[in-house]
Design a protein around this motif. Structure first.
Motif, mmCIF file in Angstrom:
data_model
loop_
_atom_site.group_PDB
_atom_site.id
_atom_site.type_symbol
_atom_site.label_atom_id
_atom_site.label_comp_id
_atom_site.label_asym_id
_atom_site.label_seq_id
_atom_site.Cartn_x
_atom_site.Cartn_y
_atom_site.Cartn_z
ATOM 1 N N LEU B 16 1.188 -9.381 -12.295
ATOM 2 C CA LEU B 16 2.484 -9.854 -11.744
ATOM 3 C C LEU B 16 2.572 -10.337 -10.287
ATOM 4 O O LEU B 16 3.133 -11.172 -9.868
ATOM 5 N N ARG B 17 1.514 -9.900 -9.578
ATOM 6 C CA ARG B 17 1.349 -10.249 -8.234
ATOM 7 C C ARG B 17 0.769 -11.794 -8.008
ATOM 8 O O ARG B 17 0.961 -12.519 -7.098
ATOM 9 N N ARG B 18 0.239 -12.215 -9.156
ATOM 10 C CA ARG B 18 -0.154 -13.682 -9.384
ATOM 11 C C ARG B 18 1.169 -14.535 -9.520
ATOM 12 O O ARG B 18 1.049 -15.785 -9.319
ATOM 13 N N LEU B 19 2.362 -13.857 -9.911
ATOM 14 C CA LEU B 19 3.503 -14.522 -10.416
ATOM 15 C C LEU B 19 4.448 -14.638 -9.444
ATOM 16 O O LEU B 19 5.343 -15.387 -9.432
ATOM 17 N N ALA B 20 4.633 -13.331 -8.744
ATOM 18 C CA ALA B 20 5.708 -13.357 -7.606
ATOM 19 C C ALA B 20 5.259 -12.363 -6.538
ATOM 20 O O ALA B 20 4.566 -11.532 -6.882
ATOM 21 N N PRO B 21 5.758 -12.525 -5.295
ATOM 22 C CA PRO B 21 5.215 -11.451 -4.429
ATOM 23 C C PRO B 21 6.101 -10.024 -4.877
ATOM 24 O O PRO B 21 6.978 -9.877 -5.117
ATOM 25 N N LEU B 22 5.172 -8.844 -4.635
ATOM 26 C CA LEU B 22 5.669 -7.649 -4.970
ATOM 27 C C LEU B 22 5.642 -6.754 -3.727
ATOM 28 O O LEU B 22 4.531 -6.701 -3.173
ATOM 29 N N ASP B 23 6.700 -6.109 -3.473
ATOM 30 C CA ASP B 23 6.531 -5.337 -2.328
ATOM 31 C C ASP B 23 5.976 -3.850 -2.571
ATOM 32 O O ASP B 23 6.133 -3.740 -3.911
ATOM 33 N N PRO B 24 5.812 -2.956 -1.691
ATOM 34 C CA PRO B 24 5.170 -1.724 -2.186
ATOM 35 C C PRO B 24 6.188 -0.910 -2.927
ATOM 36 O O PRO B 24 5.540 -0.066 -3.814
ATOM 37 N N ASP B 25 7.262 -1.004 -2.696
ATOM 38 C CA ASP B 25 8.178 -0.277 -3.710
ATOM 39 C C ASP B 25 8.068 -0.785 -5.169
ATOM 40 O O ASP B 25 8.226 0.065 -6.146
ATOM 41 N N ASP B 26 8.109 -2.325 -5.304
ATOM 42 C CA ASP B 26 7.844 -2.688 -6.534
ATOM 43 C C ASP B 26 6.554 -2.169 -7.143
ATOM 44 O O ASP B 26 6.729 -1.701 -8.463
ATOM 45 N N ARG B 27 5.643 -2.165 -6.604
ATOM 46 C CA ARG B 27 4.292 -1.636 -6.955
ATOM 47 C C ARG B 27 4.307 -0.240 -7.445
ATOM 48 O O ARG B 27 3.911 0.177 -8.540
ATOM 49 N N GLN B 28 5.259 0.406 -6.638
ATOM 50 C CA GLN B 28 5.365 1.838 -6.720
ATOM 51 C C GLN B 28 5.885 2.149 -8.079
ATOM 52 O O GLN B 28 5.798 3.074 -9.122
ATOM 53 N N LEU B 29 6.930 1.583 -8.394
ATOM 54 C CA LEU B 29 7.696 1.553 -9.580
ATOM 55 C C LEU B 29 7.104 1.121 -10.745
ATOM 56 O O LEU B 29 7.179 1.840 -11.835
ATOM 57 N N LEU B 30 6.117 0.204 -10.579
ATOM 58 C CA LEU B 30 5.565 -0.272 -11.756
ATOM 59 C C LEU B 30 4.373 0.792 -11.991
ATOM 60 O O LEU B 30 3.935 0.982 -13.274
ATOM 61 N N ALA B 31 3.890 1.311 -11.052
ATOM 62 C CA ALA B 31 2.748 2.363 -11.302
ATOM 63 C C ALA B 31 3.109 3.464 -11.917
ATOM 64 O O ALA B 31 2.555 4.258 -12.454
ATOM 65 N N ALA B 32 4.555 3.904 -11.868
ATOM 66 C CA ALA B 32 5.009 5.135 -12.124
ATOM 67 C C ALA B 32 5.581 4.867 -13.564
ATOM 68 O O ALA B 32 6.051 6.085 -13.921
ATOM 69 N N LEU B 33 5.761 3.902 -14.286
ATOM 70 C CA LEU B 33 5.958 3.676 -15.590
ATOM 71 C C LEU B 33 5.062 4.550 -16.375
ATOM 72 O O LEU B 33 3.815 4.753 -16.089
ATOM 73 N N PRO B 34 5.576 5.122 -17.425
ATOM 74 C CA PRO B 34 4.878 6.006 -18.372
ATOM 75 C C PRO B 34 4.077 5.099 -19.292
ATOM 76 O O PRO B 34 4.608 4.572 -20.238
#
Lengths: 243, 243
Positions: B16-34
Motif C-alpha cells: 500500500l505504501r507504493r500506492l499512497a503515502p501512509l502515516d504512522p497511524d495508518d500503518r499501526q491500524l493496518l498492523a493491528a488487523l487480525p
DNA sequence: CGATTGATTGAAGGTCCTCAACAGAGGTGG
DNA sequence: CCACCTCTGTTGAGGACCTTCAATCAATCG
C-alpha cells in the motif's frame, strides 16, 4: 428523460443511490459540485490515452465507449456506457488515462473536477462506498469481457455483449424490454468482441434468423431479449445488481 | 523474503505504501488487523464464484489466479497474482464473488475480515486512497487483457501476458530480470490467453527459438526479457507504476 | 450530387482447434 | 521398491472458424 434535467447532478445522484445509501448532506455536496455540461456529437474523443486527466466525465444522455489500441493499430473496445454512467471513475485516483473514451452517439455530458470528486470520495463514507462499488462493478464487467472474448464463439459472444448492454440500458432507465434499439455499428460490435465487421455481419444474420434481433440503420434492435439471453446463457450476476 | 515475515501485515503495508503515502497511524491500524495466516497447496480454491465473502485474502508468498467459467464449461483465467497482492479487493464492497480465486503454486496467504478492512478504507483517507488505486490498477490490467485476448495473435498474446507477469514479479520483489521463472503450466497459459494448451505449446516453441524464454517443468523461464518485451510491444504504462 | 460511411455477400486462405498418440516426471499404493 | 497412474509436455494430421480481399448497394452528408 435524463437529457431534460438541467442538473447533471441529478443523474449522478440517482446512479450513486443505487449503489449505496446517501444522506441529505451527501446529496447536497454532490449537487454543489461544479458541473460543466456539454453537448457533443457522435465519435467525439473525450479522453485520450496517455493524457493527464483533471476532469471526470459524466454521461448524462447517449452512448459512449472506452477503447484501447494495440501496437499494430488494431482497436479493442473495452466497455460501453449508458446514460448515468461515470465514464472514468479511474481518474479519481489515477492521473493518466490508459485508454480512450469516445462518444458512440451524440451525447450530453458533464465535466466534474476530479479533485473535488476525489475529496468527496475520501471524506464522505457513503459517497466513497458508492463510488467504490461503481468502480468495482466496472472491473467485474471487464472480467466478464475477458471471458467473453477469450472463450465464447462469435455468435454467443456477440449475443452476450448485446445482452449485457441491453440489461444495463434497461437498468439505467426507461425503455421496454423488447424492441430495444442499441445504436452500435457492426464495426463497433466487432471492435468490442474481437472480431471483424464482416464476420459480425454474418453472425447478426444468424441472430436475426433466430428471431432474437433485427438489424437497423447504424444499430441493432433487440426483438426478443429472452431468446438473446438464452443464446448467450447470459447471467447478470456479475453486474452485482447494477442491472 | 515475505514468506519469512511472521507479520503478513508487513507485506500489505509495503504494497500500500507504493500506492499512497501512509502515516504512522495508518500503518499501526493496518498492523493491528487480525490476520489469519494459512499455508495452502497449489490448486487450492480460496474463493468460489457465487459465494458470500467475509474475508479478504492476502497473498503473502507464491502465485495465484482468478478465473471464470463459461456456460459450456470453458475456463478463462482473468488475472495472475504475485506476492503482496490482495487477491480480492472487490470483496471490500461487493459481498458475492463473481469468479473463483485459486492458488497456482503452494502459497502462504492471510485472511483479513472484509468489514475491518472496509472500515479502514472508508475512515482513513490514505488507506482508502491506496486501496482505491490498487483496485483501479486491477481494472486497468483487465482492460489490457481484453485487448490482449481480443486483438493480438497467439504468439504476441502469450508474450504480452508473460511480459506483464514478469514485470509485476520484478516490481513485487527480489528476482533478477533474466532467468526469471514463471511457474505456469501450458494449460494455465492457455486459459489466460484464450487459446488451447496445444497451440500454446507450439507458440512457446517459437518464443524459445527466438531466444526469449525456455520451457521448464511446470513453467517457463524468461531468458531475455528485452526480447520478450519487443516481441509483444509491451508498454507497462497501464500498470500505473505499480511495476 | 458526388463522396463517404456502413451493410451485405462471395471466395479463398490462414490461424487456431480437435483428435490422437506418445514420452517423461512425479506421486501413490500395493 | 517398483509398478502404475496421472499430469504435463510434445508432435502430427485434418478440419473448422474466422479473416482477408473484393465488389456491390443503400443511406447519409457536406
Amino acid at each position: 428523460m435524463p437529457a431534460n434535467d438541467n442538473e447533471p447532478a441529478a443523474g449522478l445522484i440517482r446512479k450513486l443511490r443505487r449503489l449505496a445509501p446517501l444522506d441529505p448532506d451527501d446529496r447536497q455536496l454532490l449537487a454543489a459540485l461544479p458541473y460543466r455540461p456539454e453537448a457533443v456529437p457522435a465519435g467525439r474523443v473525450l479522453v485520450s490515452e496517455g493524457s493527464i486527466v483533471a476532469q471526470c466525465c459524466l454521461l448524462v444522455d447517449g452512448y459512449a465507449c472506452r477503447h484501447k489500441t494495440s501496437a499494430d493499430g488494431k482497436r479493442q473496445i473495452v466497455s460501453f456506457h449508458v446514460a448515468g454512467d461515470l465514464l472514468d471513475v479511474q481518474h479519481l485516483m489515477l492521473e493518466r488515462a490508459d485508454h480512450d473514451v469516445e462518444t458512440v452517439t451524440a451525447a450530453d455530458i458533464a465535466w466534474v473536477p476530479a479533485d473535488r470528486l476525489r475529496a468527496l470520495a475520501l471524506d464522505r463514507p457513503n459517497i466513497g462506498q458508492a463510488l467504490w462499488r461503481d468502480a468495482l462493478i466496472d472491473a467485474s464487467v471487464f472480467r466478464e469481457w475477458v471471458l467473453n472474448v477469450g472463450r465464447r464463439d462469435a455468435r454467443t459472444r456477440i449475443a452476450h455483449m448485446l445482452s449485457e448492454l441491453a440489461a444495463r440500458v434497461l437498468a439505467a432507465g426507461a425503455a421496454s424490454e423488447d424492441h430495444l434499439l442499441l445504436p452500435l455499428t457492426q464495426e463497433q460490435i466487432a471492435d468490442a468482441t474481437g472480431l471483424t465487421a464482416v464476420h459480425v455481419n454474418r453472425m447478426l444474420r444468424q441472430l436475426r434468423e433466430a428471431g432474437a434481433l433485427s438489424v437497423v440503420a447504424r444499430g441493432v434492435c433487440i426483438e426478443d431479449f429472452g431468446r438473446l439471453r438464452a443464446i448467450s446463457s447470459f447471467d447478470p450476476a456479475y453486474l452485482h445488481a447494477a442491472a
